[in-house]
Scaffold this motif. Structure first.
Motif, PDB file in Angstrom:
ATOM      1  N   SER A  55     -32.963 -93.867  61.546  1.00 44.46           N
ATOM      2  CA  SER A  55     -32.495 -92.755  60.716  1.00 44.46           C
ATOM      3  C   SER A  55     -30.993 -92.789  60.471  1.00 44.46           C
TER       4      SER A  55
ATOM      5  N   VAL B 206     -29.406 -91.424  57.167  1.00 47.15           N
ATOM      6  CA  VAL B 206     -29.480 -90.010  56.782  1.00 47.15           C
ATOM      7  C   VAL B 206     -28.743 -89.079  57.746  1.00 47.15           C
TER       8      VAL B 206
ATOM      9  N   ILE C 131     -34.903 -84.372  62.148  1.00 43.55           N
ATOM     10  CA  ILE C 131     -34.302 -84.373  60.816  1.00 43.55           C
ATOM     11  C   ILE C 131     -35.170 -83.550  59.873  1.00 43.55           C
ATOM     12  N   ASN C 132     -34.546 -82.553  59.223  1.00 48.26           N
ATOM     13  CA  ASN C 132     -35.194 -81.794  58.154  1.00 48.26           C
ATOM     14  C   ASN C 132     -34.724 -82.368  56.823  1.00 48.26           C
ATOM     15  N   SER C 133     -35.256 -81.871  55.746  1.00 52.67           N
ATOM     16  CA  SER C 133     -34.865 -82.391  54.432  1.00 52.67           C
ATOM     17  C   SER C 133     -33.398 -82.129  54.116  1.00 52.67           C
ATOM     18  N   ASP C 134     -32.856 -80.989  54.590  1.00 53.52           N
ATOM     19  CA  ASP C 134     -31.469 -80.647  54.259  1.00 53.52           C
ATOM     20  C   ASP C 134     -30.632 -80.287  55.483  1.00 53.52           C
ATOM     21  N   SER C 135     -31.141 -80.586  56.681  1.00 58.34           N
ATOM     22  CA  SER C 135     -30.430 -80.216  57.902  1.00 58.34           C
ATOM     23  C   SER C 135     -30.964 -81.027  59.075  1.00 58.34           C
TER      24      SER C 135
END
Length: 148
Positions: free
Chosen positions: A15, A18, A116-120
């Protein structure tokens, strides 16, 4: 929390693109998870949890939230300081540690994971007492302070 540790570390390393550099360096470092290691959160004790509303005096309505968790390392030779910036949400559930009344509602950290989230990003810490600290955030910093 049952999770294959090798798979977790591989996922963290995969990851890299990201994750912010400092979060990646923290989350992918096995030393932060060791059962017997000075840099490990495992068996560290909660010293303080601070929640701060960060405001620019020129633009006071443009605030953000910061959470700082300070832990006494398992070998008591350092403090481990986790700072979460641009906090989107948090939850702290405290459960009294009946096995050791000196540990108050936290006890020592048993396990922790980054997700990991899509925006955080999410950091969840599980204490031996059953207490859970969960922070959803945008930026992160980590440093150690030697106790002399």
């Amino acid at each position: 929390m049952k999770l294959d540790f090798d798979s977790y570390i591989k996922h963290m390393k995969d990851s890299r693109e990201v994750m912010p550099t400092e979060l990646y360096n923290f989350a992918s470092n096995p030393m932060h998870y060791e059962l017997n290691g000075a840099q490990s959160l495992h068996d560290a004790w909660v010293v303080s949890i601070a929640i701060e509303e960060v405001r620019d005096t020129n633009r006071p309505f443009n605030a953000s939230l910061k959470i700082c968790i300070k832990l006494l390392g398992q070998q008591h030779d350092r403090s481990l300081i986790l700072s979460y910036l641009d906090v989107k949400s948090y939850s702290f559930t405290g459960i009294k540690n009946d096995m050791n009344p000196n540990d108050t509602f936290h006890g020592d950290i048993l396990d922790h994971r980054v997700a990991i989230n899509s925006d955080s990003f999410v950091h969840t810490l599980h204490a031996r007492s059953g207490s859970i600290f969960k922070v959803v955030f945008g930026r992160f910093s980590y440093h150690e302070q030697r106790n002399t």
